[in-house]
Every structure is written in C-alpha cells, then in structure tokens.
Write a protein that holds these residues in place. Structure first.
Motif, mmCIF file in Angstrom:
data_model
loop_
_atom_site.group_PDB
_atom_site.id
_atom_site.type_symbol
_atom_site.label_atom_id
_atom_site.label_comp_id
_atom_site.label_asym_id
_atom_site.label_seq_id
_atom_site.Cartn_x
_atom_site.Cartn_y
_atom_site.Cartn_z
ATOM 1 N N LYS A 66 17.271 -7.938 2.762
ATOM 2 C CA LYS A 66 17.710 -7.674 1.500
ATOM 3 C C LYS A 66 16.656 -8.434 0.330
ATOM 4 N N PHE A 67 16.606 -9.735 0.617
ATOM 5 C CA PHE A 67 15.720 -10.483 -0.208
ATOM 6 C C PHE A 67 14.202 -9.790 -0.205
ATOM 7 N N LEU A 68 13.816 -9.472 0.852
ATOM 8 C CA LEU A 68 12.475 -8.888 0.751
ATOM 9 C C LEU A 68 12.206 -7.447 0.275
ATOM 10 N N GLY A 69 13.393 -6.807 0.382
ATOM 11 C CA GLY A 69 13.295 -5.243 -0.007
ATOM 12 C C GLY A 69 12.690 -4.431 0.480
ATOM 13 N N LYS A 70 12.423 -3.133 0.093
ATOM 14 C CA LYS A 70 11.701 -2.060 0.499
ATOM 15 C C LYS A 70 10.405 -2.292 0.657
ATOM 16 N N ASN A 72 6.387 -1.409 1.247
ATOM 17 C CA ASN A 72 5.163 -0.695 0.291
ATOM 18 C C ASN A 72 4.739 0.389 1.174
ATOM 19 N N THR A 73 5.462 1.735 0.640
ATOM 20 C CA THR A 73 5.153 2.850 1.340
ATOM 21 C C THR A 73 4.692 3.731 0.023
ATOM 22 N N GLU A 74 4.100 5.034 0.310
ATOM 23 C CA GLU A 74 3.784 5.977 -0.492
ATOM 24 C C GLU A 74 4.858 6.584 -1.264
ATOM 25 N N GLU A 75 5.962 6.804 -0.261
ATOM 26 C CA GLU A 75 7.199 7.337 -1.003
ATOM 27 C C GLU A 75 7.814 6.294 -1.964
ATOM 28 N N ASN A 76 7.859 4.901 -1.721
ATOM 29 C CA ASN A 76 8.424 3.699 -2.585
ATOM 30 C C ASN A 76 7.457 3.633 -3.657
ATOM 31 N N LEU A 95 -3.977 -3.002 -11.524
ATOM 32 C CA LEU A 95 -3.975 -4.373 -10.501
ATOM 33 C C LEU A 95 -5.467 -4.971 -10.515
ATOM 34 N N ALA A 96 -6.394 -4.131 -10.643
ATOM 35 C CA ALA A 96 -7.744 -4.618 -10.464
ATOM 36 C C ALA A 96 -8.050 -5.574 -11.503
ATOM 37 N N LYS A 97 -7.693 -5.379 -12.651
ATOM 38 C CA LYS A 97 -7.891 -6.397 -13.784
ATOM 39 C C LYS A 97 -7.375 -7.609 -13.472
ATOM 40 N N PHE A 98 -6.321 -7.864 -12.691
ATOM 41 C CA PHE A 98 -6.014 -9.283 -12.029
ATOM 42 C C PHE A 98 -6.358 -9.516 -10.651
ATOM 43 N N GLY A 99 -7.191 -8.786 -10.280
ATOM 44 C CA GLY A 99 -7.832 -8.972 -8.718
ATOM 45 C C GLY A 99 -7.101 -8.599 -7.408
ATOM 46 N N GLU A 100 -6.090 -7.467 -7.845
ATOM 47 C CA GLU A 100 -5.111 -7.182 -6.723
ATOM 48 C C GLU A 100 -5.418 -5.735 -6.671
ATOM 49 N N GLU A 101 -5.070 -5.135 -5.348
ATOM 50 C CA GLU A 101 -5.027 -4.029 -4.965
ATOM 51 C C GLU A 101 -3.751 -3.455 -4.442
ATOM 52 N N ILE A 102 -3.477 -2.245 -4.318
ATOM 53 C CA ILE A 102 -1.918 -1.656 -4.005
ATOM 54 C C ILE A 102 -1.822 -2.400 -2.521
ATOM 55 N N ASN A 103 -2.866 -2.267 -1.819
ATOM 56 C CA ASN A 103 -2.853 -2.676 -0.276
ATOM 57 C C ASN A 103 -2.537 -3.944 0.099
ATOM 58 N N ASP A 104 -2.494 -4.770 -1.131
ATOM 59 C CA ASP A 104 -2.499 -6.095 -1.014
ATOM 60 C C ASP A 104 -1.059 -6.499 -0.905
ATOM 61 N N PHE A 105 -0.131 -5.645 -1.199
ATOM 62 C CA PHE A 105 1.269 -5.903 -1.332
ATOM 63 C C PHE A 105 2.169 -5.174 -0.152
ATOM 64 N N LYS A 106 3.017 -6.059 0.428
ATOM 65 C CA LYS A 106 3.785 -5.760 1.601
ATOM 66 C C LYS A 106 5.250 -5.011 1.063
ATOM 67 N N PHE A 107 5.625 -5.398 0.004
ATOM 68 C CA PHE A 107 6.834 -5.040 -0.549
ATOM 69 C C PHE A 107 6.682 -4.299 -1.895
ATOM 70 N N ILE A 108 7.430 -3.311 -2.137
ATOM 71 C CA ILE A 108 7.439 -2.611 -3.192
ATOM 72 C C ILE A 108 7.993 -3.518 -4.491
ATOM 73 N N LYS A 109 8.947 -4.463 -4.274
ATOM 74 C CA LYS A 109 9.426 -5.043 -5.299
ATOM 75 C C LYS A 109 8.626 -6.015 -5.851
ATOM 76 N N ASP A 110 7.188 -6.406 -5.193
ATOM 77 C CA ASP A 110 6.367 -7.331 -5.583
ATOM 78 C C ASP A 110 5.452 -6.629 -6.596
ATOM 79 N N ILE A 111 5.258 -5.349 -6.298
ATOM 80 C CA ILE A 111 4.584 -4.274 -7.216
ATOM 81 C C ILE A 111 5.078 -4.154 -8.408
ATOM 82 N N ASP A 112 6.354 -3.926 -8.247
ATOM 83 C CA ASP A 112 7.172 -3.605 -9.626
ATOM 84 C C ASP A 112 7.120 -4.944 -10.484
ATOM 85 N N ASN A 113 7.297 -5.861 -9.982
ATOM 86 C CA ASN A 113 7.483 -7.191 -10.562
ATOM 87 C C ASN A 113 6.173 -7.448 -11.291
#
Length: 318
Positions: A66-70, A72-76, A95-113
């Motif tokens: 519950k803490f980790l959440g969904k 990171n999948t294409e659907e999410n 994300l690149a402006k801050f040195g990140e890539e989509i695949n760097d994230f395991k959980f969708i909530k982190d991308i959202d935040n």
C-alpha cells in the motif's frame, strides 16, 4: 456488583496486554513480492532509506504494498500523462531537465510526485540554470549538483542556507570593493562548499598566462579580481560534480556574489523537494497497541472507581 467489577478487570487485562507478538512481514511473502518487482532486498532497503524507513516500520506485506503503490507500467503511466495533460515525449523532456528518465522509477506514485514538483518549479530552475550558465555551468553539471543536494543530510540544509544568505547579504551591504572584500566573498563560497559537503579546487589563470595554477590559499593571491578564477567541485567520494569560471569582468561586476544566491536557491529547491515530495509519502504505520494501551488505561480508571464505589457501599451497609 462484584461480578461487574470482575468483568471490567478482565477486559482491562485483555486490552492492555494483547495476546501474541506484534505482526511482522513474512519472509516468503516478501520474497514473492520482490520477485514481482524484480528487486533484491537491498534494492528495497535502499529505496525505503530515502524516506528514513526500514522494513521494521511495516507489519505486513499488504501494508508495504500500500505504501509503495502501483508499479511503473505503460498502463499506469497513462494515468499520469492524462492527469498533467502531457505527452510521453513531454514527460521525458521534463524529467531529463532534472536528470531523470521514466525507467528510473519503479513506482508510478514517484513519477506523479516528481512531475507535480517539477511543473511547479520549472521556472525557478530555468532562472537558476540561465544565470549559472554565465559561469560555464552546463545543464548536465546542474543535474549533478541537484543529485548531490538530494544525497546529503537534509536536517541542517535549511539552517545552513539561512546562515549563508545572511552572510552574503551583509557582504553586499558594504559599498567598498577591495581585495579584502573579494577575499571575504570567496571565503563565503568556501563556507558554502563545506556546508554542502562539496570539496572545491581553485585555479587562477592570469591574462598573460593560460596555465591554470592551483591555489591552496586564496588570501595569497594578489589582485585576485585581475585574474580568472576557476573552481572545480567534487563530492566527498572524489566524483567531479561541476566546474565554474569567474572572469575579471564577472568579479568587477560583483556577479560572484549573485552566483552564491543562485547556488543557495538550487540547494533550497532540493530541500523543498525533500520536504514536499519525499515527506508526503511517509506511511501511516502506527499499530493498534498504543490505542489498546489507552483503552486499558480507561478501563483501569473505571475499575478503580467501581472498586471505590463498591467499598463505600459495603462500609455503609455495615
């Protein structure tokens, strides 16, 4: 009355001292979940450490999930793109402006935040980036500094920013510009590096000589504002983060002081990220044992009052 008193005492003992040990995560369930994530237990520990947490803060695999959440999948990920009206390419650029890539994230909530924070602070970062580029700082070096600020202990960062901001403001309030005032300004830079765990190396290049000369003591440099000052920045592990150069024109226009402000703004941006993005993801891991103890205390008081009432009634009848 005695029977009622006995019932209250029994309830008091039952609630105050719950039967069984505090629940923990079963190893088999954890390993199965890690297999789904394609993570090792070290990966999980490293991730939780960002939030000052460990597995001991969770009492079941369900609570951890519950803490980790969904994931990171294409659907999410589509949910995030829709929420912020972004295309996949726009998200990648942000994300690149801050040195990140989509695949760097395991959980969708982190991308959202992160997307929420970056969109709200994109203009701030552009101002910092544009100004510090005057001193040779590249976008990649800016990213290195952002990652470095994220990695250091945040508990003292705001206090250090306030102290350094006060010092640079006091410097700017002085109207006279001498070699001593330049030295004082450079010392503020040195203090800033120390506060943010950056190891600097200084080099001086004169107009007559193109060779960078290492400088261990800036106070020994005569007419420092007539030279070009180079600063290389390393973390405590020796990895180069960035390098900047300050020409005599920059020093004469007092832009060196303004550059301190912008580095402090970058550090403050990192502190805001830690507080608003990492802080809001802390879990509610409180156990029912505290509540049980409070109930137990309440029943103890009721039991005591009943005992006193019963005793008085008994004495009165006598």
């Amino acid at each position: 009355m005695k029977g009622l008193l006995s019932i209250f005492l029994l309830l008091n003992l039952t609630i105050s001292f719950p039967v069984g040990a505090e629940p923990t995560i079963h190893s088999s369930e954890l390993q199965q979940y890690l297999s789904e994530l394609e993570w090792s237990e070290d990966n999980l520990h490293e991730y939780l450490h960002k939030f000052d947490l460990s597995l001991d803060d969770f009492h079941s695999t369900a609570e951890l999930k519950k803490f980790l959440g969904k994931q990171n999948t294409e659907e999410n990920l589509t949910e995030v793109l829709t929420k912020y009206s972004l295309t996949n390419d726009e998200l990648e650029l942000l994300l690149a402006k801050f040195g990140e890539e989509i695949n760097d994230f395991k959980f969708i909530k982190d991308i959202d935040n992160d997307v929420s924070f970056y969109l709200n602070h994109d203009a701030d970062l552009n101002i910092i980036s544009d100004f510090l580029s005057l001193f040779g700082l590249t976008s990649q070096e800016l990213i290195h500094l952002i990652h470095h600020f994220h990695s250091i202990d945040q508990s003292q960062i705001s206090e250090n920013i306030n102290v350094l901001s006060t010092k640079i403001s006091e410097y700017e309030a002085k109207e006279t510009e001498t070699d001593e005032s330049y030295e004082a300004l450079l010392n503020i830079w040195v203090e800033m590096f120390d506060a943010f765990h950056i190891r600097p190396e200084f080099y001086i290049t004169t107009h007559a000589e193109d060779v960078a000369i290492p400088v261990t003591d800036l106070s020994e440099v005569e007419n420092i504002h007539d030279n070009i000052l180079y600063v290389k920045m390393y973390n405590e592990e020796g990895m180069e983060l960035a390098d900047m150069n300050f020409s005599s024109e920059v020093l004469d226009n007092d832009l060196l002081g303004e550059s301190v402000h912008e580095v402090l703004n970058l550090a403050q941006l990192s502190a805001n990220y830690t507080e608003t993005v990492l802080g809001k993801k802390l879990p509610q891991t409180a156990t029912p044992y505290l509540m049980n103890s409070l109930f137990g205390l309440g029943f103890s008081i009721i039991s005591l009052l009943l005992f006193i009432g019963t005793r008085k009634l008994f004495l009165t009848k006598r």
